[in-house]
Design a protein around this motif. Structure first.
Motif, short mmCIF file in Angstrom:
data_model
loop_
_atom_site.label_atom_id
_atom_site.label_comp_id
_atom_site.label_asym_id
_atom_site.label_seq_id
_atom_site.Cartn_x
_atom_site.Cartn_y
_atom_site.Cartn_z
N VAL A 97 3.17 0.42 8.27
CA VAL A 97 3.07 0.20 6.83
C VAL A 97 2.44 -1.16 6.54
O VAL A 97 2.55 -2.08 7.33
CB VAL A 97 4.46 0.23 6.16
CG1 VAL A 97 5.36 -0.89 6.67
CG2 VAL A 97 4.35 0.14 4.63
N GLY A 98 1.79 -1.26 5.39
CA GLY A 98 1.36 -2.56 4.90
C GLY A 98 -0.13 -2.68 4.66
O GLY A 98 -0.56 -3.43 3.81
N ASP A 149 2.12 6.92 9.38
CA ASP A 149 1.43 5.85 8.66
C ASP A 149 1.83 6.03 7.21
O ASP A 149 1.45 6.99 6.56
CB ASP A 149 -0.08 6.01 8.87
CG ASP A 149 -0.91 4.99 8.09
OD1 ASP A 149 -0.35 4.25 7.27
OD2 ASP A 149 -2.14 4.96 8.31
N THR A 150 2.63 5.08 6.70
CA THR A 150 3.25 5.27 5.39
C THR A 150 2.57 4.41 4.35
O THR A 150 2.57 3.19 4.43
CB THR A 150 4.74 4.90 5.45
OG1 THR A 150 4.87 3.51 5.77
CG2 THR A 150 5.48 5.72 6.50
N TYR A 151 1.98 5.04 3.36
CA TYR A 151 1.33 4.31 2.27
C TYR A 151 2.27 4.24 1.07
O TYR A 151 2.76 5.27 0.59
CB TYR A 151 0.02 4.99 1.85
CG TYR A 151 -0.48 4.39 0.55
CD1 TYR A 151 -1.18 3.19 0.55
CD2 TYR A 151 -0.18 4.99 -0.67
CE1 TYR A 151 -1.58 2.60 -0.65
CE2 TYR A 151 -0.58 4.41 -1.87
CZ TYR A 151 -1.27 3.21 -1.85
OH TYR A 151 -1.65 2.64 -3.03
N TRP A 152 2.48 3.04 0.57
CA TRP A 152 3.24 2.83 -0.66
C TRP A 152 3.09 1.38 -1.08
O TRP A 152 2.30 0.65 -0.49
CB TRP A 152 4.70 3.25 -0.49
CG TRP A 152 5.49 2.56 0.58
CD1 TRP A 152 5.26 2.62 1.93
CD2 TRP A 152 6.63 1.72 0.41
NE1 TRP A 152 6.19 1.87 2.61
CE2 TRP A 152 7.05 1.31 1.70
CE3 TRP A 152 7.35 1.29 -0.69
CZ2 TRP A 152 8.15 0.47 1.90
CZ3 TRP A 152 8.46 0.46 -0.49
CH2 TRP A 152 8.84 0.06 0.79
N GLN A 153 3.82 0.96 -2.09
CA GLN A 153 3.68 -0.40 -2.65
C GLN A 153 5.02 -0.89 -3.20
O GLN A 153 5.91 -0.07 -3.45
CB GLN A 153 2.73 -0.37 -3.85
CG GLN A 153 1.43 0.33 -3.65
CD GLN A 153 0.62 0.40 -4.93
OE1 GLN A 153 1.02 1.02 -5.90
NE2 GLN A 153 -0.52 -0.27 -4.94
N ASP A 171 -5.76 0.48 -5.30
CA ASP A 171 -6.38 0.75 -3.99
C ASP A 171 -7.54 1.72 -4.12
O ASP A 171 -7.54 2.60 -4.98
CB ASP A 171 -5.35 1.37 -3.04
CG ASP A 171 -4.37 0.35 -2.52
OD1 ASP A 171 -4.83 -0.63 -1.90
OD2 ASP A 171 -3.16 0.51 -2.74
N LEU A 202 -6.90 5.37 3.14
CA LEU A 202 -6.86 4.20 2.26
C LEU A 202 -7.98 3.24 2.65
O LEU A 202 -8.23 3.03 3.84
CB LEU A 202 -5.51 3.51 2.39
CG LEU A 202 -4.38 4.08 1.52
CD1 LEU A 202 -4.76 3.98 0.05
CD2 LEU A 202 -4.02 5.51 1.88
N ARG A 206 -7.81 -2.80 -1.23
CA ARG A 206 -7.68 -3.10 -2.65
C ARG A 206 -9.04 -3.14 -3.33
O ARG A 206 -10.02 -3.58 -2.74
CB ARG A 206 -6.99 -4.47 -2.84
CG ARG A 206 -5.63 -4.62 -2.20
CD ARG A 206 -4.55 -3.86 -2.88
NE ARG A 206 -4.45 -4.15 -4.30
CZ ARG A 206 -3.39 -3.81 -5.03
NH1 ARG A 206 -2.35 -3.19 -4.48
NH2 ARG A 206 -3.36 -4.09 -6.31
N ASN A 244 -4.96 -8.83 1.14
CA ASN A 244 -3.87 -8.36 2.00
C ASN A 244 -3.91 -9.14 3.32
O ASN A 244 -4.71 -8.85 4.20
CB ASN A 244 -4.03 -6.85 2.23
CG ASN A 244 -2.81 -6.25 2.90
OD1 ASN A 244 -2.15 -6.90 3.71
ND2 ASN A 244 -2.50 -5.02 2.56
C1 WT7 Z 1 -0.43 -2.63 -0.76
C2 WT7 Z 1 0.97 -2.78 -1.22
C3 WT7 Z 1 5.08 -1.18 0.61
C4 WT7 Z 1 4.60 -1.53 1.89
C5 WT7 Z 1 4.40 -2.98 2.16
C6 WT7 Z 1 3.33 -3.65 1.35
C7 WT7 Z 1 -1.47 -1.74 1.13
C8 WT7 Z 1 0.49 -0.54 2.18
C9 WT7 Z 1 -0.50 0.92 3.45
C10 WT7 Z 1 -0.93 1.93 4.35
C11 WT7 Z 1 -3.13 1.42 3.77
C12 WT7 Z 1 -1.49 0.19 2.75
C13 WT7 Z 1 -2.12 -1.18 -0.10
C14 WT7 Z 1 -1.05 -1.32 -1.16
N1 WT7 Z 1 -0.83 -0.72 1.98
N2 WT7 Z 1 0.70 0.44 3.06
N3 WT7 Z 1 -0.06 2.66 5.07
N4 WT7 Z 1 -2.26 2.15 4.48
N5 WT7 Z 1 -2.81 0.44 2.92
O1 WT7 Z 1 3.71 -3.66 0.02
O2 WT7 Z 1 3.00 -5.93 -0.74
O3 WT7 Z 1 3.44 -4.08 -2.37
O4 WT7 Z 1 1.42 -4.06 -0.88
O5 WT7 Z 1 -0.47 -2.65 0.66
O6 WT7 Z 1 -3.23 -1.96 -0.41
O7 WT7 Z 1 -1.55 -1.37 -2.47
P1 WT7 Z 1 2.93 -4.49 -1.05
#
Ligand code: WT7
Length: 651
Positions: free
Chosen positions: A392-393, A417-421, A506, A518, A521, A527
């Motif tokens: 993640v991240g 591979d976990t996408y979130w925010q 994103d 993904l 940004r 990041n």
């Molecule tokens: C941003 C969110 C919540 C997880 C920790 C970061 C990027 C996060 C992925 C992934 C590609 C990712 C994005 C997102 N991101 N996970 N698996 N693949 N990009 O949290 O600090 O709120 O950042 O991290 O750009 O918008 P955050």
């Protein structure tokens, strides 16, 4: 494609597919693609039914009357329902058949091990909840937490949740200035910290940093200090209290508050496109349900798992996937205090073997570091206990994915591979591992109930295979409800960019199989090692320095960190560029924000490239920082000589 290639764009040419290993799928919660697809269909066709069923896995004091209500930025979930998340994470298991099961399995950086069963955690959380109450802290009050990775950090969160106090965790790597900003923004009445914390063999002076921060905070009446190292700290009489002394006095019984589903649970600050971090507000019911359900399905949690998410609780990943998600599922959660390369580069692999970790969740930046440190460190350990891996991240480059798959997962463990925010509260796109085949570099397919789409700026769908903006079509239970004290900014930042949808910030593309890739940004957010930083935040810190006139910050690709920070600085009259000043300014930013914001490159320049309307042209600076030259369109540039001067070099 050569697997040794380090080309970050290689995900565009990635076509390998890894089906779920049959032995994994056979035991998984979701066992086949057909099952995932049927569940997904149901979840988006009948969201109220789907989420109600999910919510029934939790204990509610009073049932909800409506599963969801309101549109877009105004959505509410499980309206009328009453519950307590601390109760769901702890009491439910302590009073059920998990009383003697280990809830928190902790290893300190110096090597000591502590285990807290659900029964013990129950007692500790209740005691600390009573400590907070004895300080006059009540439902709705904001409490800042600035600690290292100790079990007491999780206890502090759960105790706040128990009494309905809104916690605001501030990552232990942030500087005093960042603490006072956050504390003041939400008017915290207390702060929980510790004497010092260990990092790579040395001690981080958390309490001293809090003391410095509090010089600028008038709302904080109490400081509770957990004794971790025993190092000497100054205690201010009437304000500062020792955790252990208060715990001894407190009663071990504290009934959980009946929280409304939409009552605030916590605030977490994250960087945006302005200089001021946003305090995202998460509420109780929807957040509880989605963190619980994603933990169950994406980490495929079973009762015999030892689950380890390496994130610090100072980030959202730690909130949702160290504390609230796994504990609601009654999982044994591994926590480690320190650095991955202390005392040596195999610390993580040693922890996995020593504690028989089965599910391991980390960040691409960490994986790139492991790759660099070399395979010898991994080969010293068996890693036999592992059955599932996660990341993640930030986007993971396929080369790192393959290394993770082979070296750590031994080609037997699926990778999620976990996408979130921070804003989404819980995982949005990730493979359900027994069902969805993985592709290196893709977060794969949406979680149940989530409708992501790739669109143009006008909100029109982009054909598969093409890049666009990633949006989410419908509200989901764990989404942040507002930015603390600034509903207007919340609506503008997330719900107005693309009409009718939530805008993630994103870029992404979807392939012909419906997999999401993904692409990073599309706004002024950098990041760095999976952590978000706003370019404006770094710029504000720089211009606060008396010698700096103007500053511009941009991200450029970096082999280990994903992105590095490059800044361009003009000086006030009478000051000359020098190597000494360069170091001073880099250090200044670290001192203002925290070490992770220290600029990697700092270029002195006589002017910044601007449009006729006076906007800094970050696009050009990004190009310059990345390639060393500018080929892009400069037609709107006000003063063409600026680029030539920038290119000439630093001084
Ligand atoms: C941003 C969110 C919540 C997880 C920790 C970061 C990027 C996060 C992925 C992934 C590609 C990712 C994005 C997102 N991101 N996970 N698996 N693949 N990009 O949290 O600090 O709120 O950042 O991290 O750009 O918008 P955050």
């Amino acid at each position: 494609m050569s697997e040794e290639s380090t080309d970050l764009d290689s995900s565009l040419r990635e076509n390998r597919v890894f089906p779920p290993p049959p032995e994994f799928a056979a035991k998984a919660h979701v066992k086949s693609l057909e099952q995932y697809e049927a569940m997904y269909r149901h979840s988006v066709d009948h969201p109220e039914e789907f989420w109600a069923e999910a919510a029934h896995e939790l204990e509610w004091f009073t049932p909800w009357t409506r599963v969801m209500d309101g549109e877009g930025a105004h959505a509410k979930w499980f309206v009328g329902g009453k519950l307590n998340l601390s109760h769901n994470c702890v009491d439910r298991h302590a009073l059920g058949d998990r009383k003697d099961k280990v809830a928190l399995l902790w290893e300190g950086e110096p090597g000591e091990v502590r285990k807290l069963t659900f029964g013990e955690l129950h007692e500790q959380v209740q005691r600390f909840a009573n400590v907070l109450k004895s300080l006059g802290i009540r439902r709705g009050d904001r409490v800042a937490i600035y600690m290292g990775m100790a079990p007491e950090l999780a206890i502090a969160l759960l105790a706040c949740a128990r009494i309905g106090a809104v916690h605001s965790v501030i990552f232990g790597g942030f500087a005093a200035h960042a603490i006072s900003d956050r504390v003041n923004d939400s008017g915290c009445v207390a702060i929980i910290t510790q004497d010092t914390s260990y990092r790579r063999g040395s001690e981080v002076q958390l309490k001293a940093i809090v003391d410095e921060a509090l010089e600028k905070c008038s709302t904080v009446k109490h400081v509770v200090v957990f004794r971790r190292s025993g190092s000497a700290v100054k205690m201010q009489p009437g304000r500062d209290l020792w955790w252990h002394e208060e715990m001894e006095k407190a009663s071990a019984e504290c009934a959980a508050e009946w929280m409304d589903s939409e009552d605030p649970l916590y605030l977490l600050y994250t960087s945006g496109t302005t200089g001021k971090p946003k305090g995202l507000l998460h509420t109780t019911g929807g957040y509880a349900v989605q963190t619980c359900l994603t933990s169950k399905y994406i980490f495929d949690l079973r009762d015999d798992d030892v689950y380890w998410c390496t994130a610090d609780i100072g980030w959202v990943t730690g909130h949702s996937y160290v504390v609230y998600g796994p504990l609601q599922n009654g999982a044994t959660v591994m926590m480690y205090e320190g650095a991955p390369n202390w005392p040596e580069c195999d610390r993580f692999w040693k922890i996995i073997d020593d504690h028989k970790v089965t599910v391991f969740y980390t960040a691409p930046t960490a994986i790139r570091a492991f790759t660099k440190w070399g395979n010898e460190w991994v080969k010293k350990h068996s890693l036999d206990s592992l059955r599932l891996l996660g990341t993640v991240g930030e986007p993971i480059n396929p080369e790192s994915w393959m290394w993770y798959h082979r070296m750590i997962g031994k080609e037997r463990c699926p990778i999620v591979d976990t996408y979130w925010q921070t804003e989404t509260g819980a995982i949005m796109i990730a493979p359900v591992p027994g069902a969805v085949a993985t592709k290196p570099g893709s977060a794969t397919r949406p979680f149940f109930g989530i409708i992501p789409e790739v669109v143009t700026k006008e909100g029109k769908p982009v054909p598969d295979g093409h890049g666009g903006l990633l949006v989410v079509r419908k509200p989901w239970p764990s989404m942040a409800r507002t930015i603390y004290g600034d509903q207007a900014r919340y609506e503008v930042a997330y719900w107005s960019e693309v009409p009718g949808s939530y805008f993630t910030g994103d870029g992404a593309r979807r392939d012909a199989d419906g997999y999401f890739w993904l692409m990073g940004r599309v706004d002024d957010v950098i990041n760095v090692s999976g952590h978000r930083l706003g370019t404006m935040e770094v710029e504000s810190a720089l211009v606060a320095h008396p010698k700096v006139a103007e500053a511009a910050a941009v991200g450029r690709p970096h082999e280990m960190k994903g992105q590095a920070i490059a800044v361009f600085v003009t000086l006030e009259g009478g000051h000359e560029p020098s190597e000494e000043l360069r170091q001073e300014l880099r250090q200044w930013v670290a001192k203002e924000i925290g070490a992770l914001a220290r600029p990697d490159d700092l270029t002195f320049t006589q002017a910044l490239p601007k449009t006729r309307s006076g906007k800094i042209m970050r696009r050009l600076l990004r190009e310059l920082a990345t390639t060393g030259e500018v080929k892009g369109d400069t037609t709107t540039l006000e003063d063409f000589t600026v680029i030539a001067k920038l290119r000439e070099g630093d001084e």
